[in-house]
Design an enzyme around this catalytic site. Structure first.
Site, short mmCIF file in Angstrom:
data_model
loop_
_atom_site.label_atom_id
_atom_site.label_comp_id
_atom_site.label_asym_id
_atom_site.label_seq_id
_atom_site.Cartn_x
_atom_site.Cartn_y
_atom_site.Cartn_z
N PHE A 244 1.07 -1.04 0.83
CA PHE A 244 0.11 0.04 -0.16
C PHE A 244 0.68 1.66 0.00
O PHE A 244 0.23 2.37 0.37
CB PHE A 244 -0.45 0.15 1.10
CG PHE A 244 -1.49 -1.64 1.08
CD1 PHE A 244 -2.66 -1.76 0.70
CD2 PHE A 244 -1.06 -2.06 2.14
CE1 PHE A 244 -3.18 -3.26 0.45
CE2 PHE A 244 -1.88 -3.35 2.85
CZ PHE A 244 -2.38 -3.94 2.01
N GLY A 471 0.20 -7.72 -5.25
CA GLY A 471 -1.10 -8.50 -4.08
C GLY A 471 -2.70 -7.36 -5.37
O GLY A 471 -3.46 -9.08 -5.37
N ARG A 614 -10.53 1.12 -18.87
CA ARG A 614 -10.33 0.07 -19.49
C ARG A 614 -10.19 -0.99 -17.91
O ARG A 614 -9.05 -1.03 -17.45
CB ARG A 614 -10.01 -0.67 -20.75
CG ARG A 614 -10.59 -2.03 -20.60
CD ARG A 614 -10.75 -1.86 -22.71
NE ARG A 614 -8.83 -2.14 -22.98
CZ ARG A 614 -8.26 -3.69 -24.00
NH1 ARG A 614 -9.75 -3.67 -24.83
NH2 ARG A 614 -6.97 -3.56 -24.43
N ILE A 615 -11.02 -2.17 -17.70
CA ILE A 615 -10.70 -3.12 -16.91
C ILE A 615 -10.04 -4.60 -16.95
O ILE A 615 -11.06 -4.74 -18.22
CB ILE A 615 -11.99 -3.55 -15.93
CG1 ILE A 615 -12.88 -1.83 -14.98
CG2 ILE A 615 -11.46 -4.56 -14.77
CD1 ILE A 615 -11.62 -0.70 -14.56
N ASN A 617 -8.56 -6.78 -15.83
CA ASN A 617 -9.74 -8.45 -14.53
C ASN A 617 -10.78 -7.87 -14.19
O ASN A 617 -10.00 -7.62 -12.74
CB ASN A 617 -8.66 -9.28 -15.02
CG ASN A 617 -9.47 -10.66 -14.33
OD1 ASN A 617 -9.90 -10.42 -13.75
ND2 ASN A 617 -8.13 -11.46 -13.94
N PRO A 618 -11.69 -7.48 -14.71
CA PRO A 618 -12.82 -7.45 -13.09
C PRO A 618 -12.81 -8.04 -12.68
O PRO A 618 -13.65 -7.45 -11.14
CB PRO A 618 -14.46 -7.58 -14.10
CG PRO A 618 -13.81 -8.55 -15.24
CD PRO A 618 -12.06 -8.29 -16.06
N LYS A 619 -12.25 -9.40 -12.17
CA LYS A 619 -12.82 -10.05 -10.77
C LYS A 619 -11.32 -9.45 -10.27
O LYS A 619 -11.40 -9.35 -8.45
CB LYS A 619 -12.16 -11.77 -11.82
CG LYS A 619 -12.42 -12.57 -9.93
CD LYS A 619 -11.64 -14.06 -10.41
CE LYS A 619 -11.94 -14.76 -9.08
NZ LYS A 619 -11.90 -16.14 -9.38
N LYS A 687 -6.66 3.18 -17.13
CA LYS A 687 -5.72 4.29 -16.62
C LYS A 687 -5.03 4.00 -14.79
O LYS A 687 -4.39 5.34 -14.14
CB LYS A 687 -7.14 5.30 -16.07
CG LYS A 687 -8.05 6.03 -17.03
CD LYS A 687 -8.90 7.23 -16.96
CE LYS A 687 -9.80 8.09 -17.56
NZ LYS A 687 -10.72 8.80 -17.13
N GLU A 691 -5.29 3.43 -6.44
CA GLU A 691 -5.26 4.59 -5.46
C GLU A 691 -6.88 4.81 -5.33
O GLU A 691 -7.12 4.85 -4.15
CB GLU A 691 -4.34 5.62 -5.81
CG GLU A 691 -3.53 5.08 -6.15
CD GLU A 691 -1.96 5.02 -5.32
OE1 GLU A 691 -2.16 4.85 -4.10
OE2 GLU A 691 -1.02 4.17 -5.80
MO1 MOS Z 1 0.83 3.41 -3.62
S1 MOS Z 1 0.63 4.68 -2.04
O1 MOS Z 1 2.13 4.44 -4.50
O2 MOS Z 1 1.27 1.86 -3.17
#
Ligand code: MOS
Length: 727
Positions: A244, A471, A614-615, A617-619, A687, A691
């Protein structure tokens, strides 16, 4: 043939993870491994006068106790220019280089032993005498003397102020006004996998197995610490158990592990304890934000004034983008935004999911809820009335913006029209019911990235890039991109990341992995397909049948007596960032239920609707988003770092005392995506997603709490005492 891009492909690394075969940093055990345990400073400011290691060294198995009195002086050559992940002003902590203590928890010694328990016992027996000085770990006090960040010519420096028009005059003249201050405490990443490093020297070359979001930066940073060429250092990190933002920098303990390995001439593992992690790495800085909104009777914004004060350390200026959301979210003609820093005797903060943006967005979205009430408008209507058709601050068009669709889909799905019209106007048994919502945005980025692709004799492809996967599913998404570019089955693609020997990649952060590395993987695989076709123009590759395609590649290579065919590509961003403002957007809706007598609170429903290009992988995308939303729930209701100013010490540095949300705190969480395909940031149309998922969640919940109770709580987290009005 259906593309894999856009399909809910299962995680390709899932089986390895559930079988325990995915090798995380602390799972690495090179022969001869010794273990280091940190001794952390017990004062927040001053000097180490004496370090008595006699008892520690008498512990069986102890190899060495390293501290400033016996550590080698390291080069600590400055990195020029500074990396995007390092503060632009100040100096990173230099491990064991002098006797100064700058914050409580600072590593001041390292016990190294044959076994981790022996090292821990030795660390506990190191007797330290300090000369303590008056420290400051009280944010309220530090904020009183907050000052603007110092100017820096380094790239990635952030503006400390934003201006358009005369916001103060416009605010003074506004018929409707909100003037409120919002407090948000320090928040800690608390990833399940602890940070850790295994360092091994082979003559003058260093190998680091390190928990990091950016192997390339880790390599360069540690090479500078030791004053050796970059290519004398190799960093390996194939799996990260959550980060994160906490694993973007090369933290002091990484250098400590490398130093220890050098001194004891053995591989050394250093994994800070959970308690130590609260000061070994960074955290989201505490802030107080004063937000003034001026509007006409109809709710149209005429002025936004945003003043942020954020915590930093005394040795580095960590700054973030907190003033940007007030400039971008709505179409206010005037703006004054100022960012100031409050240095304290704490370790330096660092990026934590949507750094700065989630903070600034919080203040704006809480204030917008207050303005809606002042104007007698539905909060969603107020937002639509102030919809920003372009980026007024950068004076650029959006590359694309589907926020209206997010609002519409979210309102419909959530049942926003059923929102209780007056605060504390609806009860269900003993529960007060409240609805709240908030907007979200996160600026999209792309950085140069490289990838290597290699077709093999069996028609499979191996694709590599020094990217990361903390992850969200980098392995899986890159496999989908490669499989589509080469028209191969998923099983015929092997994607590898997390090694600084691989083609270079940017930070696995800032939500830019997909646009950056994805574009490189796409380009390398396309080039490889072209190369394969060019081997023999008479052969028509059966691009509409993946298994046939794999066989055709194999036959092509065999016919030309090749055991492999390779392509390597660097993909770079164009000038899109100069021509467009590129952001992911979202709308978050929350329903809370509160027992007003006991202040028991349940988030009954949380819905996020995102427009993020565009997504792939929606899962995995849904999984990533609901994870981020739970993080936002923690921000709203449970998470806070508490320093005791008498000792300068973080009081709740444990997972028992630092409260993370759990399943019981939440009854329903859902993430939806509105279709978008934005080609400005690269050929994949993405995109970036990471975050945005935490942005807007906390204000949606806090606004729902107001709707349920009629109580404006302007200080996070909203704990029961605040709901009861006791603090
Ligand atoms: Mo994100 S806060 O740039 O891992």
């Amino acid at each position: 043939m259906k593309n894999f891009i856009g399909q809910p492909v299962d995680r390709v690394d899932g089986p390895a993870k559930v079988r325990g075969k995915a090798c995380y940093t602390a799972d690495v055990h090179p022969p001869g491994l010794a273990y280091g345990v940190i001794v952390a400073a017990a004062i927040a400011k001053g000097h180490v006068v004496r370090l008595d290691t006699v008892a520690a060294e008498a512990v069986p198995g102890v190899i060495s106790v390293i501290h400033h009195g016996n550590a080698p002086q390291l080069a600590y050559a400055p990195m020029e220019p500074r990396s995007m992940v390092d503060p632009k002003v100040g100096e990173a902590l230099r491990i064991f280089q002098d006797d100064a203590v700058l914050f409580s928890g600072q590593p001041i010694a390292l016990a190294v032993a044959e076994e981790p328990e022996q090292a821990a016992q030795a660390a506990a027996l190191v007797r330290v005498t300090y000369a303590a000085e008056a420290a400051n770990s009280d944010f309220a006090r530090a904020s009183q003397t907050a000052r603007p960040p110092r100017q820096s010519a380094q790239p990635w420096s952030r503006p400390a102020e934003l201006r358009r028009g005369d916001a103060d005059a416009a605010f003074a003249a506004a018929p409707r006004r909100v003037d409120a201050s919002y407090e948000q405490p320090a928040e800690f990443h608390c990833a399940i996998e602890p940070h850790g490093t295994i360092a091994r020297w082979d003559h003058d070359h260093l190998t680091l197995w390190d928990k990091t979001q950016w192997v390339d930066h880790d390599r360069t940073a540690i090479a500078h610490v030791f004053g050796i060429p970059d290519d004398y250092v190799r960093v390996i990190c194939p799996f990260v158990g959550g980060a994160f933002g906490s694993a973007l920098r090369a933290w002091p303990h990484v250098a400590a592990a490398a130093m220890a390995s050098l001194l004891v001439n053995r591989p050394v593992q250093l994994v800070p304890t959970r308690r130590q992690l609260f000061s070994a790495i960074g955290y989201r800085p505490q802030t107080v934000q004063r937000l003034r909104l001026g509007a006409g009777e109809d709710g149209r914004l005429t002025a936004v004034i945003h003043e942020v004060v954020a915590q930093t350390s005394v040795y580095e200026e960590y700054t973030e983008a907190s003033i940007e959301p007030s400039a971008m979210l709505y179409a206010a003609p005037t703006l004054r935004a100022d960012y100031r820093l409050a240095p304290m005797n704490v370790n330096t903060p660092c990026p934590m999911r949507a750094p700065g943006i989630v903070t600034g967005n919080l203040a704006v979205e809480l204030a917008m809820d207050e303005l809606a009430e002042t104007c007698g408008l539905d909060p969603l209507k107020l937002r639509l009335r102030n919809y920003a058709e372009s980026d007024a601050q950068k004076r650029l068009p959006w590359s694309s913006k589907s926020l209206r669709q997010c609002y519409a889909v979210g309102a419909e799905r959530f049942g926003w029209s059923q929102r209780p019209a007056t605060a504390s106007g609806r009860r269900h048994g003993r529960w007060l019911i409240g609805y709240g919502m908030a907007s979200a945005l996160y600026p999209a980025h792309r950085a140069p990235a490289s990838a290597h692709a290699e077709l093999r004799a069996d028609g499979t492809v191996a694709v590599t890039s020094a990217a990361g996967d903390m992850g969200p599913g980098t392995y899986t998404a890159m496999t989908q991109v490669a499989a589509d570019a080469l028209a191969l089955p998923i099983a015929a693609v092997h994607f590898e990341l997390g090694d600084s020997l691989l083609p270079s990649a940017p930070a696995h952060g800032g939500s830019m992995t997909m646009a950056s590395v994805g574009s490189a993987v796409h380009a390398a695989c396309q080039e490889l397909r072209t190369k394969a076709q060019e081997l023999d123009q008479r052969v028509r590759l059966p691009g509409d049948d993946r298994l046939a395609m794999q066989r055709a590649y194999a036959q092509l290579l065999a016919r030309h007596r090749l055991d492999r065919l390779t392509a390597e590509t660097e993909a770079k961003p164009g000038e899109e960032a100069e021509r467009y403002s590129i952001c992911a957007f979202g709308a978050v809706f929350a329903e809370v239920r509160i027992d007003p007598d006991l202040a028991e609170l349940r988030v009954a429903r949380l819905l996020g609707v995102y427009a993020a290009g565009r997504i792939i992988n929606p899962k995995t995308a849904r999984s990533q988003c609901i994870g981020g939303m739970v993080g936002g729930l923690g921000m709203a209701l449970t998470e806070q770092g508490l320093w005791d100013d008498r000792l300068g010490r973080l009081m709740n540095a444990s997972l028992a005392d630092y409260l993370m949300p759990v399943n019981a705190d939440l009854q329903s969480v859902e993430a939806l995506f509105v279709p978008e395909n934005d080609r400005h940031l690269g050929p994949l149309g993405v995109k970036g997603l990471a975050e945005i998922a935490v942005v807007g969640v906390a204000p949606a919940i806090v606004n729902a709490i107001y709707n349920a109770t009629g109580r404006r709580i302007r200080s996070l987290p909203v704990t029961p005492d605040k709901i009861l009005g006791l603090s």
